[in-house]
Design a protein around this motif. Structure first.
Motif, short mmCIF file in Angstrom:
data_model
loop_
_atom_site.label_atom_id
_atom_site.label_comp_id
_atom_site.label_asym_id
_atom_site.label_seq_id
_atom_site.Cartn_x
_atom_site.Cartn_y
_atom_site.Cartn_z
N VAL A 3 78.22 24.66 19.22
CA VAL A 3 79.57 24.81 19.77
C VAL A 3 80.15 23.42 20.02
O VAL A 3 79.49 22.56 20.59
CB VAL A 3 79.55 25.64 21.08
N LEU A 102 73.91 29.56 24.69
CA LEU A 102 75.11 29.66 23.85
C LEU A 102 75.36 31.10 23.41
O LEU A 102 76.50 31.56 23.43
CB LEU A 102 74.99 28.73 22.63
N LYS A 106 78.67 33.22 24.45
CA LYS A 106 79.47 33.83 23.38
C LYS A 106 79.65 35.33 23.65
O LYS A 106 80.75 35.87 23.54
CB LYS A 106 78.82 33.64 22.01
N CYS A 128 86.83 31.04 22.27
CA CYS A 128 86.36 32.05 21.33
C CYS A 128 86.27 31.48 19.91
O CYS A 128 85.28 31.70 19.20
CB CYS A 128 87.26 33.28 21.35
N PHE A 131 83.21 29.18 19.56
CA PHE A 131 81.95 29.91 19.49
C PHE A 131 81.83 30.64 18.16
O PHE A 131 80.73 30.74 17.60
CB PHE A 131 81.81 30.88 20.68
N ASP A 135 78.87 29.92 15.31
CA ASP A 135 77.91 31.01 15.18
C ASP A 135 77.07 30.89 13.91
O ASP A 135 75.90 31.24 13.89
CB ASP A 135 78.63 32.35 15.20
#
Length: 138
Positions: A3, A102, A106, A128, A131, A135
């Motif tokens: 992130v 993380l 998330k 958002c 994250f 991902d």
């Protein structure tokens, strides 16, 4: 997972996450994440002071002149450019020991049912996005 949070967003991200009502693991991981953001915010503030000192007028001893707790900046344009450069830098939090934290944060953001408006909504959207981008970086 990785992130990336811009220095300019640290304070607002911290505030938004801090105000969420969470329990147990989610609360612990949120607090751990906030501590990382707060540490970086402290470093950014120290660097801002360094930049201000570099760009401030100096007294006869070569020390920065400070009036009313503010540096007397000699070249505002150069100071603003250097400071903006600092704000554009990013904190990267990735994998390893942070992986579980993380993923939990998330999940908190994904499942958040709080309604945001104004600046909070912008910050929520930014978090958002960060994250989601991170991902795939496992």
């Amino acid at each position: 997972m990785q992130v990336t949070i811009k220095n300019a967003q640290l304070g607002q991200a911290t505030s938004l996450l801090f105000d969420l009502n969470l329990k147990r693991k989610q609360s612990r991981h949120r607090t751990e994440f906030i501590k990382i953001l707060a540490e970086r915010s402290k470093k950014v503030e120290e660097q801002r002071k360094q930049i201000a000192e570099e760009h401030s007028k100096k007294d006869d001893e070569g020390k920065a002149i400070i009036n009313d707790d503010r540096y007397d900046i000699e070249d505002q344009k150069a100071f603003k450019e250097d400071y903006q450069e600092l704000l554009d830098e990013s904190l990267i939090i990735e994998g390893g020991d942070a992986q579980g934290m993380l993923k939990t944060v998330k999940k908190v953001l994904d499942e958040c049912d709080k309604e945001f408006s104004g600046q909070e909504a912008v910050v929520y959207d930014y978090l958002c996005e960060q994250f989601e981008k991170g991902d795939g970086a496992e």
